[in-house]
Design a protein around this motif. Structure first.
Motif, PDB file in Angstrom:
ATOM      1  N   LYS A 185       0.961  -1.285   0.004  1.00 32.48           N
ATOM      2  CA  LYS A 185       0.001   0.044   0.008  1.00 32.48           C
ATOM      3  C   LYS A 185       0.673   1.246  -0.094  1.00 32.48           C
ATOM      4  O   LYS A 185       0.632   2.435  -0.519  1.00 32.48           O
ATOM      5  N   ASN A 186       1.840   1.244   0.721  1.00 30.86           N
ATOM      6  CA  ASN A 186       2.741   2.629   0.901  1.00 30.86           C
ATOM      7  C   ASN A 186       3.765   2.797  -0.281  1.00 30.86           C
ATOM      8  O   ASN A 186       4.225   3.753  -0.744  1.00 30.86           O
ATOM      9  N   PHE A 187       3.847   1.533  -0.905  1.00 30.49           N
ATOM     10  CA  PHE A 187       4.595   1.636  -2.198  1.00 30.49           C
ATOM     11  C   PHE A 187       4.012   2.260  -3.294  1.00 30.49           C
ATOM     12  O   PHE A 187       4.376   2.974  -4.319  1.00 30.49           O
ATOM     13  N   PHE A 196      -2.459  -0.845  -5.010  1.00 30.20           N
ATOM     14  CA  PHE A 196      -1.566  -1.694  -4.461  1.00 30.20           C
ATOM     15  C   PHE A 196      -1.819  -2.590  -3.544  1.00 30.20           C
ATOM     16  O   PHE A 196      -1.318  -3.754  -3.289  1.00 30.20           O
ATOM     17  N   LEU A 197      -2.632  -1.976  -2.769  1.00 25.16           N
ATOM     18  CA  LEU A 197      -3.352  -2.961  -1.506  1.00 25.16           C
ATOM     19  C   LEU A 197      -4.093  -3.972  -2.135  1.00 25.16           C
ATOM     20  O   LEU A 197      -4.184  -4.933  -1.701  1.00 25.16           O
ATOM     21  N   GLU A 198      -4.900  -3.677  -3.202  1.00 27.09           N
ATOM     22  CA  GLU A 198      -5.644  -4.681  -3.985  1.00 27.09           C
ATOM     23  C   GLU A 198      -4.849  -5.766  -4.401  1.00 27.09           C
ATOM     24  O   GLU A 198      -5.228  -7.049  -4.516  1.00 27.09           O
ATOM     25  N   LEU A 199      -3.720  -5.120  -5.168  1.00 26.22           N
ATOM     26  CA  LEU A 199      -2.783  -6.238  -5.754  1.00 26.22           C
ATOM     27  C   LEU A 199      -2.380  -7.376  -4.522  1.00 26.22           C
ATOM     28  O   LEU A 199      -2.416  -8.301  -4.735  1.00 26.22           O
ATOM     29  N   ALA A 200      -1.884  -6.846  -3.360  1.00 27.47           N
ATOM     30  CA  ALA A 200      -1.237  -7.540  -2.453  1.00 27.47           C
ATOM     31  C   ALA A 200      -2.379  -8.642  -1.888  1.00 27.47           C
ATOM     32  O   ALA A 200      -2.023  -9.524  -1.402  1.00 27.47           O
ATOM     33  N   GLN A 201      -3.644  -8.301  -2.042  1.00 26.28           N
ATOM     34  CA  GLN A 201      -4.728  -8.961  -1.275  1.00 26.28           C
ATOM     35  C   GLN A 201      -5.299  -9.723  -2.451  1.00 26.28           C
ATOM     36  O   GLN A 201      -6.120 -10.404  -2.185  1.00 26.28           O
ATOM     37  N   SER A 202      -4.983  -9.898  -3.696  1.00 30.69           N
ATOM     38  CA  SER A 202      -5.342 -10.490  -4.689  1.00 30.69           C
ATOM     39  C   SER A 202      -4.962 -11.968  -4.912  1.00 30.69           C
ATOM     40  O   SER A 202      -5.506 -12.889  -5.589  1.00 30.69           O
ATOM     41  N   PHE A 203      -3.871 -12.567  -4.006  1.00 31.68           N
ATOM     42  CA  PHE A 203      -3.377 -13.719  -3.999  1.00 31.68           C
ATOM     43  C   PHE A 203      -3.175 -13.899  -2.550  1.00 31.68           C
ATOM     44  O   PHE A 203      -2.796 -12.984  -1.773  1.00 31.68           O
ATOM     45  N   ASP A 204      -3.174 -15.217  -2.102  1.00 36.08           N
ATOM     46  CA  ASP A 204      -2.832 -15.815  -0.649  1.00 36.08           C
ATOM     47  C   ASP A 204      -1.153 -15.555  -0.776  1.00 36.08           C
ATOM     48  O   ASP A 204      -0.359 -15.819  -1.793  1.00 36.08           O
ATOM     49  N   PHE A 205      -0.554 -14.755   0.646  1.00 34.53           N
ATOM     50  CA  PHE A 205       0.683 -14.801   0.781  1.00 34.53           C
ATOM     51  C   PHE A 205       1.594 -15.976   0.714  1.00 34.53           C
ATOM     52  O   PHE A 205       2.707 -15.833   0.304  1.00 34.53           O
ATOM     53  N   LEU A 339       9.098   7.648   4.581  1.00 40.49           N
ATOM     54  CA  LEU A 339       7.704   7.279   4.606  1.00 40.49           C
ATOM     55  C   LEU A 339       7.210   5.837   4.954  1.00 40.49           C
ATOM     56  O   LEU A 339       6.193   5.501   5.706  1.00 40.49           O
ATOM     57  N   LEU A 340       8.072   4.899   4.618  1.00 44.75           N
ATOM     58  CA  LEU A 340       7.657   3.285   4.841  1.00 44.75           C
ATOM     59  C   LEU A 340       8.075   3.048   6.548  1.00 44.75           C
ATOM     60  O   LEU A 340       7.192   2.362   7.158  1.00 44.75           O
ATOM     61  N   ILE A 341       8.939   3.745   7.035  1.00 44.69           N
ATOM     62  CA  ILE A 341       9.059   3.699   8.544  1.00 44.69           C
ATOM     63  C   ILE A 341       8.015   4.330   9.328  1.00 44.69           C
ATOM     64  O   ILE A 341       7.476   3.691  10.033  1.00 44.69           O
ATOM     65  N   ILE A 342       7.815   5.553   8.758  1.00 42.30           N
ATOM     66  CA  ILE A 342       6.657   6.379   9.477  1.00 42.30           C
ATOM     67  C   ILE A 342       5.306   5.441   9.467  1.00 42.30           C
ATOM     68  O   ILE A 342       4.559   5.310  10.333  1.00 42.30           O
TER      69      ILE A 342
END
Length: 423
Positions: A185-187, A196-205, A339-342
């Motif tokens: 999501k933050n990328f 990007f969050l939808e992409l990450a959730q579109s398949f099982d980790f 930004l990723l750290i924050i």
């Protein structure tokens, strides 16, 4: 006049205590205003009062008008049977208890000094302002302000942790899987974060776990799921990714997104979603357990080292699949890592430490204070009001102040508002 303000006046005893009397003329002495109740029931619990020299211990109910007692149907609610005093701004009717005796009532407006009301009007009733106290906040005591900002920062972490805990619940407490979703999501930054969050959730980790050490398969998974491998491109690397994705799609029954979900318009090439996906893939290709590595790190320089990655040779000469460009390594910048750290690492670290029952608040503060503040219109406006954010801790706290207090005029719940009202 807001009822919340009357709660504030009673809680902090901002009225003429020496001459306080009931509407019937009885002397009222407030020994203990009671515990402020934010749940259902009377407003203050376990108050201790002397009414005409008789000691009473019980609850206090507060209204704008006495008639609100009946408007809210308290006469039918057993929770109000132990009320010993009715505090109102305007007494317009008598209230009777079940024994038919009138409930002792104080009309508060007779005992509040004009300067307290003037401060209240300054915050709530004047012309529209960016924040209610914009003319006074620059003069607030620095010790009070810094303590309040620290509290606000941890409130912000608590608010962010709600989403993280929901993701953990859905993934059976798999922190590595949740980290991937938050990083993705933050990328995507603000423009492409949802996609990007939808992409990450579109398949099982678990699929990513299986392919993460095969760079070609990993990038095929990410670009394929994002819908970027659905075109006909005369490039051998692109066609090889298509072939790998077709295999993965069939094996894991994957369903790709539509690539139009990702925006390129008015974006700098380094922020193109294709480049960010390539970088995300490079990051996960490099580490076996990224979550453990990040949780063990506390120094900013160590975070920068962890996020030092390089995209593969194809992406060094491309911003999209379709056209070649001048060669560049496309590393993650320090400002992007900040930004990723924050927004990802510290909130996830906070939840992880909560789960283990050992939140290191001092360590989290030390970490966020090493980072540069975000640059946006809210932080710039606070700077104009003489409240400057020297680091990310302060900028995050100021964002919480503006968005969750000032916007909703929650001055009565804000230490700055409290301080101004008491003066």
């Amino acid at each position: 006049m807001k009822e919340e303000f009357l709660h504030f006046l009673w809680q902090y005893k901002l009225f003429n205590k020496a001459n306080l009397t009931s509407v019937k003329g009885g002397v009222v002495e407030v020994l203990d205003s009671g515990s402020y109740n934010t749940n259902s029931g009377p407003d203050f619990l376990n108050s201790k009062l002397k009414i005409d020299d008789q000691l009473w211990v019980g609850n206090v109910e507060i209204h704008i008008k006495s008639s609100d007692w009946y408007a809210h149907h308290h006469e039918k609610d057993k929770n109000y049977d132990a009320v010993i005093l009715h505090v109102v701004w305007e007494h317009d009717t008598n209230v009777f208890m079940k024994n038919n005796h009138p409930l002792p009532t104080v009309e508060l407006q007779r005992f509040v000094q004009e300067d307290v009301l003037a401060n209240y009007r300054k915050l709530f009733l004047k012309e529209q302002r960016w924040i209610p106290c914009e003319k006074e906040i620059g003069e607030i005591n620095s010790f009070l302000l810094n303590n309040w900002l620290e509290r606000l920062y941890f409130e912000r972490l608590e608010n962010k942790s709600v989403v993280i805990k929901e993701l953990l619940q859905k993934s059976n407490n798999d922190y590595e899987a949740v980290l991937f979703k938050l990083l993705a999501k933050n990328f995507g930054l603000k423009v492409n974060g949802a996609a990007f969050l939808e992409l990450a959730q579109s398949f099982d980790f678990s699929v990513l776990r299986k392919v993460r050490f095969d760079e070609e398969q990993l990038l095929a998974l990410l670009f394929g799921q994002a819908g970027f491998l659905d075109d006909e491109v005369e490039d051998s690397y692109y066609q090889q990714l298509q072939k790998e994705y077709t295999y993965l799609q069939h094996k894991h029954r994957l369903r790709a997104m539509a690539k139009h979900r990702f925006q390129f318009f008015r974006m700098r090439p380094n922020n193109f979603p294709t480049v960010r996906i390539a970088q995300l893939g490079a990051l996960y290709n490099k580490y076996q357990s990224l979550f453990s590595s990040l949780m063990d790190v506390n120094r900013i320089e160590d975070f920068y080292n962890l996020f030092t990655i390089e995209v593969n040779e194809f992406w060094k000469t491309h911003y999209t699949f379709e056209s070649e460009s001048k060669k560049s390594v496309k590393r993650l910048t320090k400002s992007f890592i900040d930004l990723l750290i924050i927004n990802t690492i510290i909130p996830l670290k906070f939840v992880y430490e909560q789960d283990r029952g050992e939140v290191n608040e001092e360590g989290l503060l030390k970490l966020i204070q090493q980072l540069h503040p975000e640059k946006n219109s809210i932080i710039n406006k606070f700077a104009e009001l003489k409240i400057k954010a020297k680091n990310a801790f302060k900028s995050q706290a100021l964002l919480e102040l503006k968005n969750n207090y000032c916007v909703n005029t929650r001055c009565l719940s804000c230490r700055i508002g409290n301080d101004l009202l008491k003066k």
